[in-house]
Write a protein that holds these residues in place. Structure first.
Motif, PDB file in Angstrom:
ATOM      1  N   UNK A  60       0.694  -1.146   0.030  1.00  0.00           N
ATOM      2  CA  UNK A  60      -0.104  -0.082   0.066  1.00  0.00           C
ATOM      3  C   UNK A  60       0.719   1.222   0.019  1.00  0.00           C
ATOM      4  N   UNK A  61       1.646   1.565  -0.903  1.00  0.00           N
ATOM      5  CA  UNK A  61       2.353   2.873  -1.312  1.00  0.00           C
ATOM      6  C   UNK A  61       1.628   3.665  -1.512  1.00  0.00           C
ATOM      7  N   UNK A  62       2.239   5.234  -1.229  1.00  0.00           N
ATOM      8  CA  UNK A  62       1.311   6.457  -1.999  1.00  0.00           C
ATOM      9  C   UNK A  62       1.185   6.574  -3.103  1.00  0.00           C
ATOM     10  N   UNK A  63       2.136   6.143  -4.132  1.00  0.00           N
ATOM     11  CA  UNK A  63       1.745   6.132  -5.518  1.00  0.00           C
ATOM     12  C   UNK A  63       2.025   5.084  -6.082  1.00  0.00           C
ATOM     13  N   UNK A  64       1.599   4.638  -7.209  1.00  0.00           N
ATOM     14  CA  UNK A  64       1.789   3.167  -7.932  1.00  0.00           C
ATOM     15  C   UNK A  64       1.740   3.728  -9.430  1.00  0.00           C
ATOM     16  N   UNK A  65       3.027   3.745 -10.274  1.00  0.00           N
ATOM     17  CA  UNK A  65       2.843   3.945 -11.357  1.00  0.00           C
ATOM     18  C   UNK A  65       2.636   2.677 -12.427  1.00  0.00           C
ATOM     19  N   UNK A  66       1.891   2.475 -13.172  1.00  0.00           N
ATOM     20  CA  UNK A  66       1.388   1.408 -14.057  1.00  0.00           C
ATOM     21  C   UNK A  66       1.821   1.584 -15.464  1.00  0.00           C
ATOM     22  N   UNK A  67       2.814   1.210 -16.326  1.00  0.00           N
ATOM     23  CA  UNK A  67       3.198   1.453 -17.392  1.00  0.00           C
ATOM     24  C   UNK A  67       1.870   1.405 -18.425  1.00  0.00           C
ATOM     25  N   UNK A  68       1.236   0.234 -18.332  1.00  0.00           N
ATOM     26  CA  UNK A  68       0.009  -0.011 -19.289  1.00  0.00           C
ATOM     27  C   UNK A  68      -0.855   1.147 -19.165  1.00  0.00           C
ATOM     28  N   UNK A  69      -1.130   1.523 -18.055  1.00  0.00           N
ATOM     29  CA  UNK A  69      -2.084   2.877 -17.872  1.00  0.00           C
ATOM     30  C   UNK A  69      -1.561   4.044 -18.471  1.00  0.00           C
ATOM     31  N   UNK A  70      -0.317   4.090 -18.182  1.00  0.00           N
ATOM     32  CA  UNK A  70       0.410   5.397 -18.867  1.00  0.00           C
ATOM     33  C   UNK A  70       0.212   5.395 -20.467  1.00  0.00           C
ATOM     34  N   UNK A  71       0.351   4.138 -21.007  1.00  0.00           N
ATOM     35  CA  UNK A  71       0.315   4.148 -22.462  1.00  0.00           C
ATOM     36  C   UNK A  71      -1.002   4.277 -22.754  1.00  0.00           C
ATOM     37  N   UNK A  72      -2.135   3.674 -22.158  1.00  0.00           N
ATOM     38  CA  UNK A  72      -3.411   3.641 -22.378  1.00  0.00           C
ATOM     39  C   UNK A  72      -4.028   5.224 -22.549  1.00  0.00           C
ATOM     40  N   UNK A  73      -3.566   6.140 -21.406  1.00  0.00           N
ATOM     41  CA  UNK A  73      -3.989   7.284 -21.456  1.00  0.00           C
ATOM     42  C   UNK A  73      -3.059   8.393 -22.158  1.00  0.00           C
ATOM     43  N   UNK A  74      -1.864   7.897 -22.789  1.00  0.00           N
ATOM     44  CA  UNK A  74      -1.177   8.743 -23.603  1.00  0.00           C
ATOM     45  C   UNK A  74      -0.383   9.565 -22.817  1.00  0.00           C
ATOM     46  N   UNK A  75      -0.127   9.285 -21.650  1.00  0.00           N
ATOM     47  CA  UNK A  75       0.516  10.310 -20.775  1.00  0.00           C
ATOM     48  C   UNK A  75       1.912  10.491 -21.257  1.00  0.00           C
ATOM     49  N   UNK A  76       2.159  11.940 -21.038  1.00  0.00           N
ATOM     50  CA  UNK A  76       3.750  12.251 -21.312  1.00  0.00           C
ATOM     51  C   UNK A  76       4.431  12.237 -20.188  1.00  0.00           C
ATOM     52  N   UNK A  77       5.686  12.399 -20.393  1.00  0.00           N
ATOM     53  CA  UNK A  77       6.715  12.580 -19.294  1.00  0.00           C
ATOM     54  C   UNK A  77       6.436  13.617 -18.364  1.00  0.00           C
ATOM     55  N   UNK A  78       5.912  14.545 -18.938  1.00  0.00           N
ATOM     56  CA  UNK A  78       5.560  15.837 -18.189  1.00  0.00           C
ATOM     57  C   UNK A  78       4.391  15.580 -17.277  1.00  0.00           C
ATOM     58  N   UNK A  79       3.557  15.040 -17.807  1.00  0.00           N
ATOM     59  CA  UNK A  79       2.164  14.803 -17.076  1.00  0.00           C
ATOM     60  C   UNK A  79       2.252  14.057 -15.954  1.00  0.00           C
ATOM     61  N   UNK A  80       3.236  12.856 -16.071  1.00  0.00           N
ATOM     62  CA  UNK A  80       3.607  11.973 -14.878  1.00  0.00           C
ATOM     63  C   UNK A  80       4.151  12.888 -13.921  1.00  0.00           C
ATOM     64  N   UNK A  81       5.196  13.538 -14.122  1.00  0.00           N
ATOM     65  CA  UNK A  81       5.774  14.461 -13.217  1.00  0.00           C
ATOM     66  C   UNK A  81       4.804  15.368 -12.646  1.00  0.00           C
ATOM     67  N   UNK A  82       4.048  15.929 -13.319  1.00  0.00           N
ATOM     68  CA  UNK A  82       2.987  16.949 -12.719  1.00  0.00           C
ATOM     69  C   UNK A  82       1.979  16.298 -11.695  1.00  0.00           C
ATOM     70  N   UNK A  83       1.795  15.039 -11.977  1.00  0.00           N
ATOM     71  CA  UNK A  83       0.702  14.351 -11.104  1.00  0.00           C
ATOM     72  C   UNK A  83       1.480  14.069  -9.922  1.00  0.00           C
ATOM     73  N   UNK A  84       2.597  13.624  -9.978  1.00  0.00           N
ATOM     74  CA  UNK A  84       3.214  13.189  -8.502  1.00  0.00           C
ATOM     75  C   UNK A  84       3.624  14.466  -7.833  1.00  0.00           C
ATOM     76  N   UNK A  85       4.133  15.567  -8.633  1.00  0.00           N
ATOM     77  CA  UNK A  85       4.484  16.888  -7.826  1.00  0.00           C
ATOM     78  C   UNK A  85       2.989  17.223  -7.055  1.00  0.00           C
ATOM     79  N   UNK A  86       1.827  17.393  -7.638  1.00  0.00           N
ATOM     80  CA  UNK A  86       0.557  17.481  -6.878  1.00  0.00           C
ATOM     81  C   UNK A  86       0.205  16.662  -5.795  1.00  0.00           C
ATOM     82  N   UNK A  87       0.559  15.464  -5.692  1.00  0.00           N
ATOM     83  CA  UNK A  87       0.369  14.392  -4.674  1.00  0.00           C
ATOM     84  C   UNK A  87       1.484  14.676  -3.570  1.00  0.00           C
ATOM     85  N   UNK A  88       2.741  15.029  -3.745  1.00  0.00           N
ATOM     86  CA  UNK A  88       3.595  15.481  -2.946  1.00  0.00           C
ATOM     87  C   UNK A  88       3.181  16.976  -2.160  1.00  0.00           C
ATOM     88  N   UNK A  89       2.693  17.956  -3.102  1.00  0.00           N
ATOM     89  CA  UNK A  89       2.385  19.167  -2.658  1.00  0.00           C
ATOM     90  C   UNK A  89       1.236  18.842  -1.651  1.00  0.00           C
TER      91      UNK A  89
END
Length: 564
Positions: A275-304
């Protein structure tokens, strides 16, 4: 060429006790091969690209599925046979038990049957290096981790010269069957060898055994590959320890990259266990066509968000193959794979990394060349230079967790200037990979691998060739598991390798509509903000069955079982 066996190691107290453990065989196999008959199902077809796969494997395509049923089968015991076994690819907990089950199955049918281990992987077949595996030799390796009994290797037997050498050596050693223990690439190679021998009119069976901690060799017939259970338990112990440290110190963010090659199965399973605080799943990233910038933004928002609650700490799990799933990076990697393969001769003449990079950049489309230039120098070099034997990027060498931390730090600084973040960000990075590959197999894996090996012996004794050893219904007790064989061609599709279209066993990725991912999606928002860490501790080998025999959450969820 017989080689003196030199593998030797000191035994720990656990190993001495573990060697005494007797794996539980499925009931169908318990009386021995002479009391088991193959029941043949309907003809099969490949999972995709049927015409192309059939054209490449005309002699082994369309074989029926096999299920073993009770019945007298004395023919398997009449003639003494000689069987070879080879370990191929990366290590996985339980490999020695496959060999032990194979040996015991052969000896149960006929004490005169013999088993030979080819040394150092498939190259041992080509170079004719082997050792006879006797009960005395096997004794100290039962229920142990590693592949050190006969070692492993990543050689592919695919050229005409290699195939002929393998055939000649198998014939010279009077082998009746060859068992290949490996992952998707290794079992694809087993299918190539089986087809070649059939084409040459050589009556030697080739049988595969599904091995990989990555969890990407599975389907309806192969419910899991061996080693996945043990490896994820080892990683979960380590991640759980970090979660406890985080919960104690409360001042660091830990970014943990987990082995798993191109699939996120390991990351998903470890998340269920910790039960970690954030879990990145590559297959989800691909399906949602997330950019590297979007992944970073999401994690930064969680940290904030956590910082606003006074929590300047947390745990993030990153799958090894994440970078391949980011569409822009996936496109770049594909272009690099082709460009490097097409220009291999020219690149080999160049002496410096800078020279090679400049050359490759000139071959890429402008958009991808710009993306390549934007990456940190270390990441760009790893993408271009570190290739596996198949010519593809070695994702395990790309330090994605460090790339994310660097980019998040920059993003948080921007947010702080804008008044959107007022916390402290101190990060520690980890990569857990080799720590899990040779662990002492869990009770599940000890039972499963022993059954896979014994089952492979039954397939060999029945002269089945081009099959993968299959043991099913794995959420039941071991004695209730079902056994049989699945045609290797049934799992094939066509993929691009080294710039060419080649037949390979299709990798199983995380299914976003599957129950395991749904379970993650249901719980991860709560895990993100609340400290609901779980500390699973080490694998238990002694004690209540509910602790020692437990299997993965992934397998339970896939088979409709409820988990907390």
């Amino acid at each position: 060429m017989s080689t003196k066996h030199t593998a030797k190691c000191e035994c720990s107290q656990l190993q001495r006790h573990r060697c005494k453990f007797q794996p539980v065989l499925p009931a169908i196999l318990q009386k021995g091969p002479a009391f088991v008959k193959p029941k043949f199902g309907k003809a099969t077809k490949s999972v995709a690209d049927q015409a192309a796969v059939k054209r490449i494997f005309p002699n082994t395509y369309g074989l029926p599925e096999i299920t073993f049923v009770k019945g007298a089968n004395s023919a398997v015991a009449k003639k003494a046979v000689r069987v070879g076994v080879v370990l191929s690819g990366g290590q996985a907990p339980g490999g020695h038990n496959v060999i032990g089950g194979l040996l015991d199955g052969l000896k149960k049918a006929n004490p005169k049957n013999k088993l030979f281990g080819f040394l150092g992987g498939p190259s041992g077949i080509v170079e004719n290096k082997w050792v006879e595996i006797t009960p005395a030799l096997m004794k100290d390796y039962r229920n142990t981790g590693g592949f050190d009994l006969i070692q492993s290797g990543r050689t592919k037997i695919e050229t005409d010269e290699q195939l002929k050498a393998a055939k000649d050596n198998l014939i010279a050693n009077k082998m009746d069957a060859l068992v290949v223990v490996g992952g998707d690439d290794s079992n694809t190679n087993a299918c190539v060898i089986a087809e070649y021998l059939k084409q040459q009119g050589v009556d030697i069976s080739v049988i595969g055994v599904p091995k990989t901690i990555d969890g990407d060799l599975k389907n309806k017939q192969i419910e899991t590959s061996f080693g996945f259970d043990t490896a994820t338990k080892i990683y979960a112990e380590l991640v759980g320890n970090i979660c406890r440290d985080v919960n104690s110190a409360r001042k660091y963010w830990h970014f943990i990259r987990l082995m798993g090659r191109s699939a996120s199965h390991i990351t998903l399973e470890v998340a269920f266990k910790t039960h970690p605080n954030a879990v990145l799943i590559g297959e989800e990233v691909l399906a949602k066509k997330m950019t590297l910038g979007q992944i970073v933004d999401n994690l930064a928002q969680l940290i904030a968000k956590r910082a606003k609650a006074g929590k300047n700490y947390g745990v993030v799990l990153v799958p090894e193959g994440l970078i391949e799933f980011i569409p822009e990076m996936k496109e770049l990697i594909s272009a690099l794979n082709d460009s490097l393969a097409d220009n291999e001769a020219e690149l080999s003449k160049m002496n410096t990394v800078a020279e090679k990079k400049a050359f490759i950049l000139s071959k890429l489309p402008a958009k991808l060349a710009d993306l390549m230039r934007s990456l940190p120098e270390g990441i760009a070099s790893q993408l271009m230079l570190d290739r596996d034997p198949h010519g593809n990027v070695q994702v395990s060498l790309i330090e994605t967790e460090k790339l994310l931390v660097e980019m998040i730090r920059t993003k948080l600084a921007e947010m702080k200037k804008a008044g959107k973040y007022n916390g402290k960000f101190a990060a520690i990075t980890h990569f857990f990979g080799y720590e899990g590959r040779c662990g002492v197999p869990s009770t599940f894996d000890a039972n499963y691998t022993y059954a896979l090996g014994y089952n492979a012996a039954v397939l060999a004794l029945n002269k089945c060739s081009g099959y993968l050893s299959s043991v099913r219904k794995l959420t039941k007790k071991a004695q209730d598991w079902e056994c049989g064989g699945i045609p290797l061609t049934m799992m094939m599709n066509i993929e691009r390798r080294k710039g060419k279209e080649k037949p390979v066993i299709k990798k199983a990725l995380v299914e976003l509509k599957g129950e395991p991912f749904k379970h993650l999606a249901k719980n991860r928002d709560l895990w993100a903000v609340e400290d609901l860490y779980v500390f699973p501790g080490p694998i238990q080998y002694f004690g209540p069955a509910e602790i020692t025999d437990m299997t993965t959450y992934t397998l339970l969820l896939e088979q409709g079982k409820k988990v907390k």
